[in-house]
Design an enzyme around this catalytic site. Structure first.
Site, PDB file in Angstrom:
ATOM      1  N   ASP A   1      35.977  10.350 -10.155  1.00  0.00           N
ATOM      2  CA  ASP A   1      34.940   9.922 -11.095  1.00  0.00           C
ATOM      3  C   ASP A   1      34.435  11.178 -11.791  1.00  0.00           C
ATOM      4  OD1 ASP A   1      32.679   9.159 -12.452  1.00  0.00           O
ATOM      5  OD2 ASP A   1      31.574   8.448 -10.696  1.00  0.00           O
TER       6      ASP A   1
ATOM      7  N   LYS B   1      30.709  15.755 -20.942  1.00  0.00           N
ATOM      8  CA  LYS B   1      31.382  14.475 -21.196  1.00  0.00           C
ATOM      9  C   LYS B   1      30.944  13.887 -22.531  1.00  0.00           C
ATOM     10  CE  LYS B   1      32.228  10.191 -18.622  1.00  0.00           C
ATOM     11  NZ  LYS B   1      31.847   9.541 -17.357  1.00  0.00           N
TER      12      LYS B   1
ATOM     13  N   GLU C   1      35.323   2.890 -15.882  1.00  0.00           N
ATOM     14  CA  GLU C   1      34.345   3.024 -14.796  1.00  0.00           C
ATOM     15  C   GLU C   1      33.820   1.684 -14.256  1.00  0.00           C
ATOM     16  OE1 GLU C   1      31.814   5.860 -16.661  1.00  0.00           O
ATOM     17  OE2 GLU C   1      33.299   7.435 -16.375  1.00  0.00           O
TER      18      GLU C   1
END
Lengths: 612, 187
Positions: free
Chosen positions: A8, A70, A166
């Site tokens: 993740d 990100k 996700e």
């Protein structure tokens, strides 16, 4: 068979996991911690530092410490919110880069350092090397952002076996011990930087995504930023003399840290004490922050998730009562306000059984298990979040693969020559939901070549394929020769520098046309819009204001009226701004009223019927 | 061409039970998904599912299979009379929404939103009528399906008309639904 790890790669924290005797486990680092802050610090000399050590440098050396990278992945100039970072983000030649001192780096490179750190942690823990990975991305990431993430993985030394969404990963974590279930679930995933909502159907081990929606620039970071603004306001109110000394990178970084911690603690406590012992000029500042204040700031941000939830339900052709569970993931969903808000949208209490920080990594690990053959009983059918199309005549977007199509999938399109002996033709590939081509992301363009033949005779079929990673491949096939070739998308040539220059030039052209007159007229138009708006708002919701608030607004209204008569431009501008500011609460009341009415109408409407 | 009905072991017909189809797709995916099989054709299974799930595509595919893909797809007068009202309300909505989307002063926005409520109600009303039409057409499809297998020549024109009508209604409902959501985004 070598191991595949599940990763993740989060905005705030990252995790890595592996299948161990049929179960997904999250690996800890040497210190026994499973969360690795997604932070990279570049010291003035020596190698970059990643993780917890780097996170501690955020306050000490904010301009050399990269976080929330990100938010920059796969972005193009003009899409970066670069002013919200204390480090330097540059946009040039169609690329986004980050400068630290004299060194320049890219978002992919920074992400690859985080991934490499996770790899090292895992290898130290396992005592063997791992070089295959499943990496998660927000479901609403576009093709460019997915490709950037995949490249980061490869730069870190991984074979990237799959890019997985996700919320889908979180659904796998939730569903792992419910493989006999048939149910419909929604996953509400609000993380540090991104928001996703996905709706899935679970059918005896088959996890089919029905729809997904989201916003890749909406998350806990935004709440932190608002909280920092509030703290600045409170400090200036108490120490007005240091107003100009507050904007240092180090102090802002400290405030951000304090704000973030306070936000976390306020999920458990009704109020927290914030202390800043070392303000400029030897001043100190203490403030008791109530949860209520945080919620007032967070509400408009959380409210922005609502339309995405409605869209995803519309696309899945479901109403809230068709859902069996709403699963919460992402650290921000610990906030009681978020839980309350989700309960309102979906008309049920959300399911908080998943660890909001770990569910996504657990799911990525399960997908790794599926790919390595460790898990046979699960199939994941995901979708592409955004419509894929090409630009057609007139600058319109022609959708070829609609959003929420199950992947992997293919679609073909036939092209022919418009004139005799035409040698080739350029096709622009777009992603997005807007009708005009220019409002969508341009993924790139490709050239198809024609044989020298009369008009309309050449035929080239182009196949668009979205693979299981959600990444696009384009294949061209000449039907007369039968030749096939893979087309490389030439990344969109950046026109932004040119466009910006042109815009500046245009604005200069008009700059000196009777400036003063125009500015006055424009400002007066603004006043003349505001005044009747205030009047009508007071009629509709004025009774909900306190007397004091009402008097204050009336005073601001007369200030604008006076300024209009005075013909003093500065005075009018200030009065407009003050009235705009002073009517924020009134506006909120009016919007609440509109929302209530919209909700009433929504309840009266029949549930979506449909083709599904 | 591939018979998408046979991909699922079904007989070609106008209506397929969604629950049955969902289950079939789930079961077949277990063996056809590339994560579990190397050579199976998931993309075709996927395409077959997408086609059969949607009444417009399903009926179009059915007509193509029974050899009449070229039937003129004309919409019926009941549907033609909606072109005007849909275009009018959509334009009206866009004209009101655009300045609202650009507005950044909170109060002006709030007042404009309040003023838009009547247009939104009007939009909802038109959507409501169209949904009723859609249900009527889907019922008509079920009626044909209940007499299946049947004299093809007699039902082909009806099937083509229903598919054409449904296609327009779907498109309109999607356009209006999209605008509805854009409005809600501004709240």
């Amino acid at each position: 068979m070598t191991d595949i790890v599940g990763i993740d790669l989060g905005t705030t924290n990252s995790l890595i996991g592996i299948m161990d005797s049929g179960f997904p486990i999250i690996l800890a680092d040497k210190e026994g911690l499973r969360l690795t802050p997604s932070v990279v610090h570049y010291p003035a000399s020596g190698e970059p530092v990643v993780g917890r050590t780097a996170a501690r440098m955020r306050v000490i050396a904010p301009e050399r410490t990269i976080f929330s990278v990100k938010r920059l992945m796969g972005r193009r100039p003009g899409e970066t919110d670069k002013d919200t970072f204390p480090f330097s983000v540059a946009e040039a030649q169609g690329k986004v880069s980050i400068s630290v001192g004299e060194k320049s780096t890219t978002p992919e490179e920074v992400s690859s350092l985080i991934l490499r750190k996770l790899k090292t942690n895992a290898e130290q823990g396992l005592g063997r090397s791992v070089d295959r990975a499943v990496i998660t991305v927000p479901a609403y990431f576009n093709d460019l952002q997915r490709q950037a993430t995949k490249r980061a993985g490869e730069m870190a030394g991984f074979a990237v076996e799959r890019i997985i969404n996700e919320p889908t990963a979180a659904a796998l974590a939730y569903g792992l011990d419910r493989l006999k279930d048939r149910s419909k679930i929604a996953v509400y995933d609000l993380g540090g930087g991104t928001f996703d909502i996905s709706i899935l159907e679970l059918n005896e081990g088959v996890f089919r995504v029905l729809s997904t929606n989201g916003n890749t620039r909406l998350g806990g970071d935004d709440i932190d930023r608002e909280l920092v603004r509030l703290l600045e306001e409170r400090i200036t109110a108490r120490h007005p003399e240091i107003r100009n000394d507050l904007k240092t990178a180090a102090l802002l970084a400290q405030l951000r840290e304090l704000a973030h911690d306070a936000k976390l603690r306020l999920s458990e406590e009704p109020a927290v004490q914030i202390d800043i012992p070392f303000l400029p000029g030897n001043r100190r500042f203490g403030y008791l922050l109530a949860r209520r204040e945080l919620e007032a700031l967070a509400r408009p941000i959380i409210r922005r998730t609502r339309s995405h939830c409605l869209r995803s339900m519309d696309d899945a052709k479901l109403s809230p009562h068709d859902l069996d569970e709403v699963i919460l993931v992402g650290g921000v969903t610990r906030m009681p306000l978020v839980r309350q808000f989700v309960a309102e949208i979906f008309q049920r209490l959300p399911n908080t059984s998943q660890n909001p920080d770990e569910a996504v990594a657990v799911g990525a690990t399960i997908q790794a298990g599926i790919l390595s053959g460790d898990i046979q009983s699960i199939v994941l059918l995901d979708v592409t979040p955004l419509s894929l199309g090409i630009e057609t005549f007139g600058g319109l977007m022609n959708v070829i693969i609609p959003r929420n199509s199950t992947i992997p999938c293919k679609a073909g399109e036939m092209f022919t020559n418009a004139v005799a002996n035409q040698k080739s033709m350029w096709i622009k590939v777009l992603q997005g939901e807007r009708e005009l081509a220019k409002d969508n992301w341009e993924l790139g363009s490709f050239e198809i070549e024609f044989a020298r033949v009369p008009k309309g005779v050449a035929r080239v079929g182009v196949q668009f394929e979205i693979d299981a990673n959600g990444i696009l491949h384009v294949l061209a096939r000449d039907t007369s020769t039968g030749r096939e070739r893979v087309l490389d998308l030439t990344s969109a040539v950046d026109v932004s520098d040119e466009t910006v220059e042109k815009m500046i030039a245009e604005s200069l052209d008009h700059a000196f046309d009777d400036m003063a007159e125009r500015v006055w007229t424009e400002t007066a138009i603004k006043s003349n819009e505001l005044l009747p708006a205030v009047k009508s708002a007071l009629t509709l919701v004025g009774d909900q204001l306190t007397d004091r608030n009402r008097e204050e607004i009336e005073r601001l209204v007369s200030a604008v009226t006076e300024a209009l008569e005075s013909k003093d431009i500065q005075k009018l501008k200030a009065a407009n701004a003050a009235l705009d500011e002073g009517t924020q609460h009134l506006a909120t009341l009016l919007i609440d009223r509109a929302m209530a009415e919209a909700e009433k109408r929504r309840a009266q409407r029949p549930p979506p019927t449909g083709s599904r | 061409m591939t018979d998408f009905f046979s991909v699922f072991g079904l007989q070609p017909r106008p209506v397929i039970d969604t629950a049955v189809l969902n289950d079939l797709f789930a079961t077949r995916s277990k063996t056809a998904h590339p994560d579990h099989a190397v050579n199976a054709d998931f993309v075709e299974l996927n395409e077959a599912f997408r086609t059969l799930s949607d009444p417009v595509r399903r009926v179009g595919h059915l007509l193509a299979l029974i050899g009449n893909a070229n039937l003129a797809e004309k919409t019926s007068p009941e549907i033609n009379r909606w072109f005007g009202p849909v275009a009018t309300i959509v334009q009206k909505f866009d004209r009101a929404l655009q300045p609202l989307a650009r507005e950044n002063r909170a109060l002006i926005r709030a007042v404009k939103i309040e003023e838009m409520q009547s247009i939104v109600s009007e939009l909802d009303e038109v959507s409501g009528y169209l949904s009723t039409e859609q249900e009527r057409l889907l019922r008509e499809l079920v009626d044909i399906d209940e007499r299946w297998p049947t004299n093809m020549a007699s039902v082909q024109p009806s099937l083509a008309r229903i598919a054409a009508d449904l296609r327009f209604i779907q498109k309109w409902l999607a356009q209006m639904g999209e605008r509805r959501l854009r409005f809600e985004e501004l709240l």
